[in-house]
Scaffold this motif. Structure first.
Motif, mmCIF file in Angstrom:
data_model
loop_
_atom_site.group_PDB
_atom_site.id
_atom_site.type_symbol
_atom_site.label_atom_id
_atom_site.label_comp_id
_atom_site.label_asym_id
_atom_site.label_seq_id
_atom_site.Cartn_x
_atom_site.Cartn_y
_atom_site.Cartn_z
ATOM 1 N N GLY A 79 0.830 -1.197 0.000
ATOM 2 C CA GLY A 79 0.000 0.000 0.000
ATOM 3 C C GLY A 79 0.857 1.237 0.000
ATOM 4 O O GLY A 79 0.598 2.201 0.732
ATOM 5 N N SER A 80 1.870 1.237 -0.854
ATOM 6 C CA SER A 80 2.898 2.287 -0.821
ATOM 7 C C SER A 80 2.396 3.651 -1.261
ATOM 8 O O SER A 80 2.975 4.671 -0.907
ATOM 9 C CB SER A 80 4.078 1.877 -1.710
ATOM 10 O OG SER A 80 3.632 1.513 -3.013
ATOM 11 N N GLY A 81 1.302 3.684 -2.046
ATOM 12 C CA GLY A 81 0.741 4.959 -2.461
ATOM 13 C C GLY A 81 1.547 5.643 -3.547
ATOM 14 O O GLY A 81 2.423 5.047 -4.179
ATOM 15 N N ILE A 82 1.249 6.913 -3.774
ATOM 16 C CA ILE A 82 1.912 7.700 -4.806
ATOM 17 C C ILE A 82 3.258 8.194 -4.279
ATOM 18 O O ILE A 82 3.319 8.793 -3.191
ATOM 19 C CB ILE A 82 1.028 8.878 -5.239
ATOM 20 C CG1 ILE A 82 -0.234 8.346 -5.932
ATOM 21 C CG2 ILE A 82 1.780 9.840 -6.148
ATOM 22 C CD1 ILE A 82 -1.275 9.398 -6.232
ATOM 23 N N PRO A 83 4.339 7.955 -5.006
ATOM 24 C CA PRO A 83 5.662 8.370 -4.521
ATOM 25 C C PRO A 83 5.730 9.876 -4.287
ATOM 26 O O PRO A 83 5.237 10.671 -5.074
ATOM 27 C CB PRO A 83 6.598 7.957 -5.667
ATOM 28 C CG PRO A 83 5.861 6.882 -6.380
ATOM 29 C CD PRO A 83 4.405 7.251 -6.285
ATOM 30 N N THR A 84 6.329 10.230 -3.173
ATOM 31 C CA THR A 84 6.540 11.636 -2.846
ATOM 32 C C THR A 84 7.889 11.748 -2.149
ATOM 33 O O THR A 84 8.639 10.772 -2.100
ATOM 34 C CB THR A 84 5.392 12.166 -1.968
ATOM 35 O OG1 THR A 84 5.552 13.567 -1.783
ATOM 36 C CG2 THR A 84 5.328 11.495 -0.616
ATOM 37 N N VAL A 85 8.218 12.895 -1.630
ATOM 38 C CA VAL A 85 9.522 13.089 -1.002
ATOM 39 C C VAL A 85 9.695 12.138 0.185
ATOM 40 O O VAL A 85 8.779 11.938 0.973
ATOM 41 C CB VAL A 85 9.673 14.550 -0.524
ATOM 42 C CG1 VAL A 85 10.986 14.733 0.230
ATOM 43 C CG2 VAL A 85 9.602 15.494 -1.716
ATOM 44 N N GLY A 86 10.878 11.548 0.305
ATOM 45 C CA GLY A 86 11.161 10.667 1.421
ATOM 46 C C GLY A 86 10.616 9.273 1.235
ATOM 47 O O GLY A 86 10.114 8.663 2.182
ATOM 48 N N ASN A 87 10.713 8.733 0.017
ATOM 49 C CA ASN A 87 10.269 7.365 -0.223
ATOM 50 C C ASN A 87 11.180 6.369 0.476
ATOM 51 O O ASN A 87 12.316 6.683 0.841
ATOM 52 C CB ASN A 87 10.247 7.097 -1.729
ATOM 53 C CG ASN A 87 9.169 7.903 -2.418
ATOM 54 O OD1 ASN A 87 7.993 7.698 -2.190
ATOM 55 N ND2 ASN A 87 9.589 8.844 -3.260
ATOM 56 N N VAL A 88 10.681 5.150 0.612
ATOM 57 C CA VAL A 88 11.401 4.127 1.366
ATOM 58 C C VAL A 88 12.804 3.911 0.803
ATOM 59 O O VAL A 88 13.778 3.846 1.564
ATOM 60 C CB VAL A 88 10.601 2.802 1.376
ATOM 61 C CG1 VAL A 88 11.436 1.674 1.971
ATOM 62 C CG2 VAL A 88 9.302 2.976 2.165
ATOM 63 N N HIS A 89 12.943 3.790 -0.509
ATOM 64 C CA HIS A 89 14.271 3.503 -1.055
ATOM 65 C C HIS A 89 15.238 4.669 -0.828
ATOM 66 O O HIS A 89 16.422 4.455 -0.581
ATOM 67 C CB HIS A 89 14.189 3.131 -2.541
ATOM 68 C CG HIS A 89 13.845 4.245 -3.464
ATOM 69 N ND1 HIS A 89 12.551 4.672 -3.653
ATOM 70 C CD2 HIS A 89 14.633 5.037 -4.258
ATOM 71 C CE1 HIS A 89 12.555 5.662 -4.532
ATOM 72 N NE2 HIS A 89 13.790 5.907 -4.912
ATOM 73 N N GLU A 90 14.713 5.901 -0.883
ATOM 74 C CA GLU A 90 15.575 7.057 -0.636
ATOM 75 C C GLU A 90 16.086 7.054 0.800
ATOM 76 O O GLU A 90 17.259 7.327 1.061
ATOM 77 C CB GLU A 90 14.812 8.346 -0.923
ATOM 78 C CG GLU A 90 14.422 8.521 -2.381
ATOM 79 C CD GLU A 90 13.494 9.697 -2.607
ATOM 80 O OE1 GLU A 90 13.509 10.221 -3.730
ATOM 81 O OE2 GLU A 90 12.765 10.090 -1.674
ATOM 82 N N VAL A 91 15.191 6.740 1.745
ATOM 83 C CA VAL A 91 15.574 6.715 3.161
ATOM 84 C C VAL A 91 16.524 5.562 3.437
ATOM 85 O O VAL A 91 17.570 5.734 4.081
ATOM 86 C CB VAL A 91 14.321 6.610 4.056
ATOM 87 C CG1 VAL A 91 14.718 6.514 5.521
ATOM 88 C CG2 VAL A 91 13.387 7.799 3.827
ATOM 89 N N ALA A 92 16.195 4.369 2.945
ATOM 90 C CA ALA A 92 17.041 3.198 3.180
ATOM 91 C C ALA A 92 18.426 3.387 2.587
ATOM 92 O O ALA A 92 19.436 2.992 3.189
ATOM 93 C CB ALA A 92 16.381 1.950 2.597
#
Length: 266
Positions: A79-92
């Motif tokens: 249920g990741s939704g629409i990508p916006t700032v601070g997505n999971v891959h960017e944070v990881a």
């Protein structure tokens, strides 16, 4: 005139509000339509939904950083939704650039935009799938992730859209069963425990969208972590989950109206 643009797949009815696009609007994104914006503005009148969305997104960032620091290098975001700032891959990738991420959503706009955003990204994939079908989702995710190694299963701000009749507890249990020892389940969930009248009004508004909501109690949310060992600080409101500063918590964390928790599979 419908404001359709080239990133909207054919067959998507932009006149029916979508939870993913409402969330995008509340976070300041631009991938939403008039129907989504009207619904969001109606919600703003009865609930502190902008604050709820912001705090939920901040929790997602903290939990991904925490799991990455614990050595998790694979994430399955349901249920990741629409990508916006601070997505999971960017944070990881801030902690471990070799982290692999699979995003899953059944909203075509979310996945179409994710695919556009992820062009050229290595080890990051977006899947159009329904999280209520764990076996199908896991089978697709296994093409990108190694389920014999720990995975961070993220189910953030989405389970309220699964009615009791679809048994979200059983759905999560099947996902947990597919994970190896040392994996983590991180979730957040709408509740009416802190603002029952306001949440009841919000529930009425969501009833007119593509995904009505089912707010749940702290006990019901705790039961969703069955099969895992809940890590500190337990089941708390999103700003109370490992805040980095006192400002993260604020004067009244209960206004977040979402519980958050993380469990480790033994």
């Amino acid at each position: 005139m419908v404001d359709r643009v080239n990133w909207v797949p054919e067959g998507v009815n932009v006149e029916v509000p979508s939870s993913a696009r409402i969330y995008d609007y509340l976070l300041g994104g631009g991938h939403n339509f008039e129907a989504d914006r009207r619904t969001a503005e109606a919600l703003i009148k009865v609930l502190p939904v902008r604050d709820m969305a912001r705090r939920n997104r901040a929790y997602l960032r903290r939990v991904v950083l925490e799991l990455a620091e614990r050595g998790v290098r694979q994430f399955l975001d349901l249920g990741s939704g629409i990508p916006t700032v601070g997505n999971v891959h960017e944070v990881a990738h801030e902690v471990a650039p070799d982290s692999k991420v699979v995003y899953v959503d059944f909203e075509p706009v979310a996945i179409t935009h994710a695919e556009l955003m992820l062009e050229g990204e290595q080890d990051v994939t977006a899947l159009l799938a329904d999280l209520r079908e764990p076996e199908k989702v896991v089978a697709q995710a296994q093409q990108h992730l190694d389920f014999s190694q720990p995975i961070g299963l993220l189910v953030v701000g989405v389970l309220q859209f699964i009615p009791d009749s679809d048994d979200p507890w059983g759905v999560l249990s099947r996902y947990v069963d597919s994970l190896s020892s040392g994996s983590y389940l991180a979730l957040s969930h709408f509740t009416a425990d802190s603002m029952p009248a306001a949440m009841a009004a919000g529930k009425e508004i969501f009833a007119k969208t593509a995904e009505p909501i089912t707010p749940r109690t702290r006990a019901q949310v705790t039961d969703m972590l069955a099969g895992t060992e809940i890590v500190e600080p337990g089941v708390v409101f999103t700003p109370q989950w490992r805040p980095e500063t006192p400002e993260d918590v604020g004067d009244d964390p209960t206004r977040a109206n979402l519980y958050a928790a993380v469990g480790r599979k033994p």
